[in-house]
Scaffold this motif. Structure first.
Motif, PDB file in Angstrom:
ATOM      1  N   PRO A   1      -2.333   0.173  -5.103  1.00 15.51           N
ATOM      2  CA  PRO A   1      -3.120   0.099  -3.864  1.00 15.51           C
ATOM      3  C   PRO A   1      -2.800   1.303  -2.975  1.00 15.51           C
ATOM      4  O   PRO A   1      -1.630   1.582  -2.720  1.00 15.51           O
ATOM      5  CB  PRO A   1      -2.630  -1.197  -3.210  1.00 15.51           C
TER       6      PRO A   1
ATOM      7  N   ASP B   1      -6.347   1.902  -6.650  1.00 15.56           N
ATOM      8  CA  ASP B   1      -7.204   0.938  -5.956  1.00 15.56           C
ATOM      9  C   ASP B   1      -7.243   1.347  -4.477  1.00 15.56           C
ATOM     10  O   ASP B   1      -6.243   1.188  -3.759  1.00 15.56           O
ATOM     11  CB  ASP B   1      -6.570  -0.467  -6.119  1.00 15.56           C
TER      12      ASP B   1
ATOM     13  N   GLN C   1     -10.399  -2.128   3.146  1.00 12.03           N
ATOM     14  CA  GLN C   1      -9.973  -3.434   3.680  1.00 12.03           C
ATOM     15  C   GLN C   1      -9.181  -3.294   4.980  1.00 12.03           C
ATOM     16  O   GLN C   1      -9.162  -4.178   5.800  1.00 12.03           O
ATOM     17  CB  GLN C   1      -9.094  -4.161   2.655  1.00 12.03           C
TER      18      GLN C   1
ATOM     19  N   HIS D   1      -6.296   4.023 -12.283  1.00 13.68           N
ATOM     20  CA  HIS D   1      -5.195   3.146 -11.856  1.00 13.68           C
ATOM     21  C   HIS D   1      -4.946   3.179 -10.353  1.00 13.68           C
ATOM     22  O   HIS D   1      -3.889   2.795  -9.875  1.00 13.68           O
ATOM     23  CB  HIS D   1      -3.928   3.488 -12.652  1.00 13.68           C
TER      24      HIS D   1
ATOM     25  N   ASN E   1      -1.202   7.670  -9.769  1.00 15.21           N
ATOM     26  CA  ASN E   1      -2.108   7.199 -10.825  1.00 15.21           C
ATOM     27  C   ASN E   1      -1.400   7.229 -12.187  1.00 15.21           C
ATOM     28  O   ASN E   1      -1.500   6.285 -12.980  1.00 15.21           O
ATOM     29  CB  ASN E   1      -3.359   8.075 -10.854  1.00 15.21           C
TER      30      ASN E   1
ATOM     31  N   ALA F   1     -11.310   7.669  -6.122  1.00 17.38           N
ATOM     32  CA  ALA F   1     -12.174   6.611  -6.666  1.00 17.38           C
ATOM     33  C   ALA F   1     -12.402   6.792  -8.166  1.00 17.38           C
ATOM     34  O   ALA F   1     -12.714   5.836  -8.879  1.00 17.38           O
ATOM     35  CB  ALA F   1     -13.512   6.614  -5.926  1.00 17.38           C
TER      36      ALA F   1
ATOM     37  N   LYS G   1      -0.509  -0.813 -14.279  1.00 20.47           N
ATOM     38  CA  LYS G   1      -0.767  -1.458 -12.985  1.00 20.47           C
ATOM     39  C   LYS G   1      -1.864  -0.710 -12.234  1.00 20.47           C
ATOM     40  O   LYS G   1      -2.206   0.412 -12.591  1.00 20.47           O
ATOM     41  CB  LYS G   1       0.503  -1.445 -12.133  1.00 20.47           C
ATOM     42  N   LEU G   2      -2.330  -1.354 -11.182  1.00 18.41           N
ATOM     43  CA  LEU G   2      -3.297  -0.736 -10.282  1.00 18.41           C
ATOM     44  C   LEU G   2      -2.541  -0.466  -8.972  1.00 18.41           C
ATOM     45  O   LEU G   2      -1.970  -1.394  -8.397  1.00 18.41           O
ATOM     46  CB  LEU G   2      -4.419  -1.763 -10.064  1.00 18.41           C
TER      47      LEU G   2
ATOM     48  N   ILE H   1      -7.682   0.915  -0.838  1.00 16.94           N
ATOM     49  CA  ILE H   1      -7.798  -0.267   0.031  1.00 16.94           C
ATOM     50  C   ILE H   1      -7.824   0.072   1.524  1.00 16.94           C
ATOM     51  O   ILE H   1      -8.162  -0.755   2.339  1.00 16.94           O
ATOM     52  CB  ILE H   1      -6.699  -1.322  -0.239  1.00 16.94           C
TER      53      ILE H   1
ATOM     54  N   CYS I   1       0.812  -1.215   0.000  1.00 17.59           N
ATOM     55  CA  CYS I   1       0.000   0.000   0.000  1.00 17.59           C
ATOM     56  C   CYS I   1       0.849   1.270   0.000  1.00 17.59           C
ATOM     57  O   CYS I   1       1.884   1.325   0.665  1.00 17.59           O
ATOM     58  CB  CYS I   1      -0.877   0.008   1.261  1.00 17.59           C
TER      59      CYS I   1
END
Ligand code: LLP
Length: 454
Positions: free
Chosen positions: A177, A224, A264, A222, A166, A218, A174-175, A226, A153
């Motif tokens: 986190p 995510d 998460q 790119h 981003n 949001a 890639k994404l 979390i 992260c």
């Protein structure tokens, strides 16, 4: 010293404050540190004699107890066992590869603030997938490297950083986190230089803006989302500021949920304080007890980023007394460690204990006990390690500065062309050099003379 008892105000069993200075009872102090003990009046760190270590490795020298590091890590892990959790040791507190390796092997994750720290973690056998990346100034190169390694992260500290992450993630397809590091505007009640959770501090995204920035995040293809992160300061001795920060974070988590953004994990940063001399910080168990009910209700995975509390009291800085210089006003003991080796007293007015390697005749009432300023040989008035300490000193004595395992070696420098100290790890009776002392040649190995024609 005479009459010390009548002049003394006894604040606890460890210290006696007199008009002349502070007396720290070495045996009473070490009773609070699991790795340190006097046997037959000689100081040991785990099973190794401090005098022998000083002779073997020379001084100044940092020594760390492997077991003391592991014990604290385990205490964190056990205290939060009821929850899904990850203890991400804050590498900045002590980044020696041996320290990182011991923690990696125990299952720790890591909190990093630079590409350099990530490379150290990887070199020590740590897993990128357990790394969180904090810090206000991540560069494009840092982000690219961390994304390629697959860290857990990014703790994002600004809108500009979010946009940059981003962009880099898009280029790498890639994404990324992320958590936002929110600044809850909570007073950590610690030294202003190590308080980070107030509006005036450069860290994090203001609590009031957090929902807006999450909404922005949001919308980025790119990114995510979390988690959520906060870190309010360091050397906190009370639990209330942590609880206050958690309350503010929970409020945001609920606000996010209402917007359809589900997280998460929640990362509560580091900051738990330690006892240096006579502080009484909450224990890890008490810290956990205060937070567990709210965290259990949240039901998210919990991350912590402790640094100081893991390593501070696992380490000592050993130094030799080189010159005793009593003057009419003050007594100076000039030792071979200096502010370049340990800058905390000079930078934060930190009070750290200085205790002798041998006990006999070192009590407060011993003849010859005097107030001493323990100073280095650097040409700066700020070059002191402790002031007005009641000690019985002789040239060539070995002293241990306790609590030096965190923010000690890592903040050292080569000021006055002084090679940085050796670092040693002890486990039982075993000891190993984990960083060799720099040589003077090392100090100018990367420099060149001016080579153009004059
Ligand atoms: N996470 C973040 C984002 C941090 O900035 C810090 C420390 C930590 C975790 C670890 O905090 P700890 O558990 O060690 O308190 N050099 C100063 C301390 C600076 C702390 C900076 N940030 C000192 O010697 O007191």
């Amino acid at each position: 010293m005479s009459n010390s008892e009548s002049q003394a105000s006894i604040n606890d069993t460890v210290t006696v404050q007199t008009e002349q200075g502070l007396y720290i009872d070495p045996a009473a102090l070490t009773a609070h540190f699991s790795a340190l003990e006097y046997h037959d009046e000689a100081l040991y760190i785990e099973g190794a004699s401090v005098d022998e270590l000083a002779q073997h490795y020379d001084t100044p020298c940092y020594v760390y107890s492997k077991q003391a590091i592991l014990d604290v890590y385990q205490a964190y892990s056990d205290s939060f066992a009821a929850l899904e959790h990850q203890i991400c040791y804050a590498v900045k507190a002590n980044s020696n590869l041996a320290v990182l390796g011991v923690l990696a092997k125990a299952g720790a994750g890591f909190d990093i603030v630079s590409r350099g720290e990530l490379m150290r973690v990887l070199a020590a056998g740590g897993e990128a997938s357990k790394v969180v990346f904090s810090g206000v100034g991540k560069t494009r190169g840092d982000i690219e490297f961390a994304l390629n390694q697959g860290i857990a992260c990014f703790n994002v500290e600004s809108v500009a950083e979010l946009t940059l992450i981003n962009e880099v993630a898009q280029q790498l397809d890639k994404l990324a986190p992320i958590s936002l590091r929110v600044n809850p505007d909570v007073d950590a009640k610690t030294h202003p230089y190590i308080s980070t959770g107030l509006k005036d501090n450069k860290f994090g995204i203001a609590h009031e803006l957090a929902l807006e920035v999450y909404t922005q995040a949001a919308s980025l293809a790119h990114i995510d989302i979390i988690g959520i992160d906060c870190h309010i300061g360091s050397q906190l001795t009370e639990v209330e500021p942590f609880v206050a920060a958690l309350d503010k974070v929970i409020e945001l988590i609920q606000g996010l949920s209402a917007k359809g953004i589900e997280l998460q994990h929640v990362d509560l940063g580091g900051g738990l304080g330690v006892r240096y001399i006579d502080e009484s910080p909450v224990s890890i168990e008490e810290f956990a007890q205060a937070l567990l009910p709210k965290l259990t209700e949240l039901g998210l995975t919990v991350f912590f980023e402790p640094g100081r509390s893991v390593v501070a009291n696992a380490g000592v800085l050993l130094t030799g007394v080189k010159v005793l210089k009593p003057t009419q006003h003050k007594n100076f003991a000039i030792v071979d460690a200096a502010m370049n080796d340990l800058i905390r007293p000079a930078l934060y007015q930190a009070e750290m204990a200085v205790i002798p390697s041998k006990l006999p005749s070192r009590g407060i009432d011993t003849e010859g006990t005097q107030p001493w300023d323990i100073v280095g040989a650097i040409c700066e008035t700020g070059d002191f390690l402790a002031k007005d300490r009641l000690l019985t000193l002789a040239t060539d004595d070995i002293l241990a500065i306790t609590g030096a395992g965190a923010y000690g070696f890592v903040m050292s420098s080569n000021y006055n062309s002084r090679p940085r100290a050796a670092e040693v790890m002890v486990a039982g009776e075993q000891h190993q050099l984990i960083r060799k002392r720099e040589t003077i040649e090392d100090l100018y190995a990367n420099e060149t003379l001016w080579q153009n024609e004059d």
